[in-house]
Design a protein around this motif. Sequence first.
Motif, PDB file in Angstrom:
ATOM      1  N   UNK A 101      50.570  11.158 -55.100  1.00  0.00           N
ATOM      2  CA  UNK A 101      51.162  11.418 -56.581  1.00  0.00           C
ATOM      3  C   UNK A 101      50.571  12.759 -56.986  1.00  0.00           C
ATOM      4  N   UNK A 102      50.953  13.725 -56.206  1.00  0.00           N
ATOM      5  CA  UNK A 102      50.434  15.137 -56.590  1.00  0.00           C
ATOM      6  C   UNK A 102      52.151  15.782 -57.465  1.00  0.00           C
ATOM      7  N   UNK A 103      52.409  15.510 -58.261  1.00  0.00           N
ATOM      8  CA  UNK A 103      53.542  15.940 -58.883  1.00  0.00           C
ATOM      9  C   UNK A 103      53.631  17.272 -58.850  1.00  0.00           C
ATOM     10  N   UNK A 104      52.856  18.266 -59.088  1.00  0.00           N
ATOM     11  CA  UNK A 104      53.021  19.758 -59.102  1.00  0.00           C
ATOM     12  C   UNK A 104      53.121  20.365 -57.887  1.00  0.00           C
ATOM     13  N   UNK A 133      57.281   6.689 -49.802  1.00  0.00           N
ATOM     14  CA  UNK A 133      55.839   6.841 -49.794  1.00  0.00           C
ATOM     15  C   UNK A 133      55.501   6.502 -51.359  1.00  0.00           C
ATOM     16  N   UNK A 134      56.397   7.382 -52.242  1.00  0.00           N
ATOM     17  CA  UNK A 134      56.119   7.302 -53.801  1.00  0.00           C
ATOM     18  C   UNK A 134      56.164   5.888 -54.374  1.00  0.00           C
ATOM     19  N   UNK A 135      57.328   5.240 -53.941  1.00  0.00           N
ATOM     20  CA  UNK A 135      57.618   3.966 -54.689  1.00  0.00           C
ATOM     21  C   UNK A 135      56.385   2.792 -53.865  1.00  0.00           C
ATOM     22  N   UNK A 136      55.953   3.046 -52.817  1.00  0.00           N
ATOM     23  CA  UNK A 136      54.904   2.283 -52.134  1.00  0.00           C
ATOM     24  C   UNK A 136      53.661   2.337 -52.726  1.00  0.00           C
ATOM     25  N   UNK A 137      53.405   3.449 -53.200  1.00  0.00           N
ATOM     26  CA  UNK A 137      51.924   3.616 -53.846  1.00  0.00           C
ATOM     27  C   UNK A 137      51.843   3.932 -55.382  1.00  0.00           C
ATOM     28  N   UNK A 138      53.023   3.628 -55.927  1.00  0.00           N
ATOM     29  CA  UNK A 138      53.119   3.626 -57.458  1.00  0.00           C
ATOM     30  C   UNK A 138      52.874   4.939 -57.924  1.00  0.00           C
ATOM     31  N   UNK A 139      53.583   5.948 -57.322  1.00  0.00           N
ATOM     32  CA  UNK A 139      53.546   7.535 -57.553  1.00  0.00           C
ATOM     33  C   UNK A 139      54.589   7.762 -58.644  1.00  0.00           C
ATOM     34  N   UNK A 140      54.566   7.439 -59.867  1.00  0.00           N
ATOM     35  CA  UNK A 140      55.634   7.441 -60.912  1.00  0.00           C
ATOM     36  C   UNK A 140      56.279   8.860 -60.939  1.00  0.00           C
ATOM     37  N   UNK A 141      55.417   9.938 -61.195  1.00  0.00           N
ATOM     38  CA  UNK A 141      55.444  11.214 -61.382  1.00  0.00           C
ATOM     39  C   UNK A 141      56.405  11.743 -60.206  1.00  0.00           C
ATOM     40  N   UNK A 142      55.743  11.783 -58.942  1.00  0.00           N
ATOM     41  CA  UNK A 142      56.452  12.081 -57.632  1.00  0.00           C
ATOM     42  C   UNK A 142      57.904  11.317 -57.672  1.00  0.00           C
ATOM     43  N   UNK A 143      57.816  10.331 -57.898  1.00  0.00           N
ATOM     44  CA  UNK A 143      59.160   9.204 -57.826  1.00  0.00           C
ATOM     45  C   UNK A 143      60.213   9.904 -58.612  1.00  0.00           C
ATOM     46  N   UNK A 144      59.831  10.175 -59.968  1.00  0.00           N
ATOM     47  CA  UNK A 144      60.799  10.827 -60.956  1.00  0.00           C
ATOM     48  C   UNK A 144      61.232  12.065 -60.460  1.00  0.00           C
ATOM     49  N   UNK A 145      60.285  12.876 -59.868  1.00  0.00           N
ATOM     50  CA  UNK A 145      60.900  14.447 -59.309  1.00  0.00           C
ATOM     51  C   UNK A 145      61.836  14.045 -58.139  1.00  0.00           C
ATOM     52  N   UNK A 146      61.461  13.414 -57.197  1.00  0.00           N
ATOM     53  CA  UNK A 146      62.573  13.215 -56.376  1.00  0.00           C
ATOM     54  C   UNK A 146      63.797  12.599 -56.577  1.00  0.00           C
ATOM     55  N   UNK A 147      63.921  11.611 -57.742  1.00  0.00           N
ATOM     56  CA  UNK A 147      65.068  11.243 -58.108  1.00  0.00           C
ATOM     57  C   UNK A 147      65.751  12.144 -58.936  1.00  0.00           C
ATOM     58  N   UNK A 148      65.173  13.069 -59.712  1.00  0.00           N
ATOM     59  CA  UNK A 148      65.759  14.080 -60.623  1.00  0.00           C
ATOM     60  C   UNK A 148      66.421  15.280 -59.841  1.00  0.00           C
ATOM     61  N   UNK A 149      65.648  15.221 -58.586  1.00  0.00           N
ATOM     62  CA  UNK A 149      66.479  16.494 -57.284  1.00  0.00           C
ATOM     63  C   UNK A 149      67.552  15.794 -56.783  1.00  0.00           C
ATOM     64  N   UNK A 150      67.895  14.658 -56.775  1.00  0.00           N
ATOM     65  CA  UNK A 150      69.056  14.088 -56.469  1.00  0.00           C
ATOM     66  C   UNK A 150      68.948  13.213 -55.188  1.00  0.00           C
ATOM     67  N   UNK A 151      67.532  12.813 -54.938  1.00  0.00           N
ATOM     68  CA  UNK A 151      67.266  12.097 -53.766  1.00  0.00           C
ATOM     69  C   UNK A 151      67.979  10.665 -53.867  1.00  0.00           C
ATOM     70  N   UNK A 152      68.537  10.284 -52.632  1.00  0.00           N
ATOM     71  CA  UNK A 152      69.093   9.037 -52.344  1.00  0.00           C
ATOM     72  C   UNK A 152      68.216   8.091 -52.364  1.00  0.00           C
TER      73      UNK A 152
END
Length: 186
Positions: free
Chosen positions: A35-38, A66-85
Amino acid sequence: CSTVDCLERLYKAGANMCMVDNQQRSPLFIYCLINNESCTNFLLNCVDSNDFAYIVDHHGDTPLHAAACNGAIDCLLALLTHGYDPRLVNYQNLKAIDLAVRYKHQTCWEMLAESLLHYCTNSEFDSVLFLAVLEVSYAVIILYQQVVHFTDSFYISRDIDSYPRTSTSFLHLHPHPRRRWPCRAY
């Protein structure tokens, strides 16, 4: 390297940001895992090819898994914002939302459900309707868990005849989970 400054220096020096370790995990995967968002945002913004975001590890997991499995909300949001499927599956045929639900990361599965919804519906109305159904389903699940917890907190002895004879008691109509014989309905 856990800071953006370090990553930036490596990138400017020509380091390959798509390299993987012996378990096929990319730097993006590792940063989503912890969960290292930066650093995740830096990698998503600096690397020209979007293919590196879809590199899978030896289990077939993507950085989104990886983000979903570990509860990494910030990284999950970053991936989804960048259009990750969010529809991608790993080698066990599990989506990221399946892992978020399995490991009880509610915020993650809500974000993924909304993202999946936008991939699967044709209009805004469908999205709103589906989210309303999800909300009702979640309320029903919570209510069921409360009822199960309530009934588990009681101990029913073998002497069923010692209980008052009422026809509306939930405990008398359903067998207790720890009993091997059914309760009698009065």
